[in-house]
Design an enzyme around this catalytic site. Structure first.
Site, mmCIF file in Angstrom:
data_model
loop_
_atom_site.group_PDB
_atom_site.id
_atom_site.type_symbol
_atom_site.label_atom_id
_atom_site.label_comp_id
_atom_site.label_asym_id
_atom_site.label_seq_id
_atom_site.Cartn_x
_atom_site.Cartn_y
_atom_site.Cartn_z
ATOM 1 N N ASP A 62 -7.017 2.037 7.934
ATOM 2 C CA ASP A 62 -5.715 2.119 7.489
ATOM 3 C C ASP A 62 -4.894 2.170 8.934
ATOM 4 O OD1 ASP A 62 -2.872 3.087 6.887
ATOM 5 O OD2 ASP A 62 -3.754 3.723 5.211
ATOM 6 N N GLU A 66 0.816 -1.211 0.180
ATOM 7 C CA GLU A 66 -0.134 -0.118 0.042
ATOM 8 C C GLU A 66 0.812 1.385 0.018
ATOM 9 O OE1 GLU A 66 -2.203 3.524 1.989
ATOM 10 O OE2 GLU A 66 -0.277 2.371 2.667
#
Length: 597
Positions: free
Chosen positions: A314, A285
């Site tokens: 996240d 990511e």
């Protein structure tokens, strides 16, 4: 004249046992170009277009020079792109103490803020162009898919970019001559900033980047639904970090493991979700949302067909203050979930804590009190991007925030979390409870809890804000508001009708055929905001309401192309992009009207 070699490593911090770990990488920016350049140094504040305009006013040009920019106000990839567009041959990025260091409070290890010898790593991919593997835009990076050559990728910078700590930046800024800083350029170092650009301070910047193709791994687990196996509620978090990543992403990864453990315990007790739940741990990511983007591109047709929602976490915990961003159709269910989970420190609900903080913030700003704490708009910089902005899957993102000054540094460590972020790890538990509860509500509800009346209100607010800007820019006379207002009125009316029908179905014994039709419609509405032609100049982004702006970086720029055209003062583009938005709202309205034909 003296020469000085400048450090690109972070200091060992007494008390933090992991800060001396031998495998800590030096400071670097992912996707910087390799290069060896020498030039005069120019300080350009946050490195955004307006900052370069200010420099021109004081007669400083950055062509063939190296720029020093500070982190903040935009995504680092934007800073690299603007520097390159302005003719700079290299870009050095540092964290100014005004932004996340001692001007905010005590620095690590005494407090949570960035210490003097700390910098911020991070990717400088042009995320606003397209995320994912730079060599396969719009296609999955799997065997057999043709790849671009690196020089053909439009989301990569061509200049060397390097992050440094603020003690190193201080050495550079102290030596700068040239004009005194323009308004807003002064940072937190104890000296008057000059912009440089004179021959007395020259910098040699050498980067040697390791560009190779490497495999990455997504880990995907699935609990099949008992009644609607082909309806997916997808949860995602990334697990790669720049160094230790106690906050980013491991607070989220540990919450995901807890959610999985909770589901496992329920399955053993005989529970099965009505719809399928998919748990995704994304890789890479930090390098431009690669794991999630490639998976979404590979499974695009199934996701368009089957995905109910994508629930992203996240950073789960960097403190105790809850915050969320989401498409408006999921606002109500998000708020309901926060009413049902306790704040571990306050004893009241997360919802109450969230509301009180929002009220305090408003009292300070003398703004009329709103009914609810704000749920933000989704921009980019995390894994919901491909789901919402490329495929039109309704998405949410949430977590607990706080004073977090060690972002992307070696000090985002267990010691930091244990002392500052969440010393008793109680907010980690709350994050897992919220996430799991939200997933179960969407997986188990008879009638899906999507409410498009909030969506209509939100688009109307975005539009009236944009029209104020159009007036300021003298573009108002070129635009016809009538079509947009009429499209919004129809959308709001249809959304209201569907919401009443949904509530009625929930209270009665639902007719399975009616229910199925309603749910299929509610899932499909978000897809109608997708325009396959894509946004102007960056066709990977297809959502007409939500996308990151070209210069905002992570932050959303709602009604994206329309707002960009207003910023560019381009009346033709503004009219055309407004028409596309109107078309997408009309499509969404038509879709809603099918809920009960």
């Amino acid at each position: 004249k003296r020469r000085q070699r400048l450090s690109v490593t972070e200091a060992v911090v007494p008390g933090d046992p992991t800060s001396s770990h031998p495998k800590i990488t030096p400071l670097f920016n992912g996707y910087s170009a390799s290069g060896d350049v020498t030039g005069s140094l120019v300080y350009v504040n946050y490195g955004l277009p307006g900052d370069y305009d200010e420099l021109k006013k004081v007669g400083v040009d950055v062509k063939a020079k190296i720029v020093l920019v500070r982190y903040g106000n935009s995504f680092r990839g934007v800073k690299a792109k603007v520097a390159q567009d302005q003719g700079a041959i290299g870009c050095i990025i540092y964290s100014d103490p005004a932004d996340d260091g001692y001007m905010q409070g005590d620095v690590y290890p005494k407090g949570p803020w960035r210490p003097v010898a700390s910098g911020q790593r991070g990717s400088v991919q042009y995320l606003f162009d397209y995320p994912g593997d730079p060599l396969t835009p719009g296609k999955p990076a799997i065997p057999g898919v043709p790849r671009l050559k690196p020089e053909e990728a439009t989301d990569l910078t061509r200049i060397p970019v390097q992050p440094i700590a603020y003690d190193v930046a201080k050495t550079m800024i102290t030596a700068l001559k040239g004009p005194l800083r323009p308004k807003g350029f002064q940072g937190g170092l104890p000296l008057a900033y000059h912009v440089g650009g004179t021959p007395d301070v020259k910098v040699r910047l050498k980067t040697d980047m390791d560009y190779k193709l490497r495999p990455i791994w997504n880990v995907v687990a699935r609990i099949d639904g008992s009644e609607e196996k082909d309806r997916w509620v997808v949860l995602g978090n990334h697990r790669d970090a720049w160094v230790f990543g106690a906050v980013d992403p491991n607070s989220g990864s540990s919450a995901m493991l807890e959610v999985a453990r909770g589901f496992g315990a329920l399955l053993k007790q005989g529970w099965t979700p009505r719809r399928t739940i998919i748990l995704c741990s994304w890789d890479a990511e930090e390098y431009g949302l690669i794991g999630s983007t490639e998976w979404a591109e590979e499974n695009a047709s199934d996701l368009r067909e089957n995905a109910v929602a994508y629930l992203n976490v996240d950073v789960a915990v960097a403190g105790g203050n809850f915050g969320a961003s989401s498409v408006p159709s999921l606002w109500r269910v998000l708020r309901d979930v926060t009413r049902d989970v306790k704040d571990p420190k306050k004893g009241t609900s997360i919802y109450q804590q969230w509301q009180e903080r929002a009220r305090e913030a408003r009292v300070g700003n003398d703004v009329a009190p709103a009914i609810e704490a704000r749920i933000g708009a989704l921009g980019s910089g995390s894994d919901y991007t491909p789901f919402l902005q490329h495929l039109g899957v309704p998405s949410t993102d949430m977590g607990f925030n706080g004073d977090y000054g060690v972002y992307h540094s070696a000090y985002d460590s267990f010691y930091w979390m244990d002392h500052f972020g969440d010393p008793d790890f109680v907010y980690h538990t709350a994050a897992a409870q919220l996430w799991g509860t939200l997933a179960m509500r969407l997986a188990d509800a008879d009638a899906l809890p999507f409410d498009y009346t909030d969506y209509a209100t939100q688009i109307r607010d975005f539009f009236s804000e944009a029209m104020k800007l159009a007036k300021q820019r003298n573009l108002y006379s070129y635009l016809n508001e009538t079509f947009m207002n009429s499209a919004l009125n129809d959308f709001a009316r249809e959304a209201q009708r569907v919401e009443l029908a949904r509530q009625k179905l929930v209270t009665e014994r639902p007719d399975p055929a009616k229910l199925k039709k309603l749910n299929n419609t509610l899932i499909a509405v978000e897809r109608e905001f997708i325009d396959e032609r894509g946004l102007r100049g960056r066709t990977w982004y297809k959502h007409q309401i939500y996308a990151p702006g070209i210069y905002t970086g992570y932050a959303a720029q709602p009604l994206t192309d329309f707002r960009q055209a207003l910023d560019d003062r381009n009346s033709m583009n503004a009219a055309e992009s407004l028409q596309r938005i109107v078309e997408s709202i009309r499509r969404a309205t038509n879709r809603l009207s099918q809920a009960q034909d």
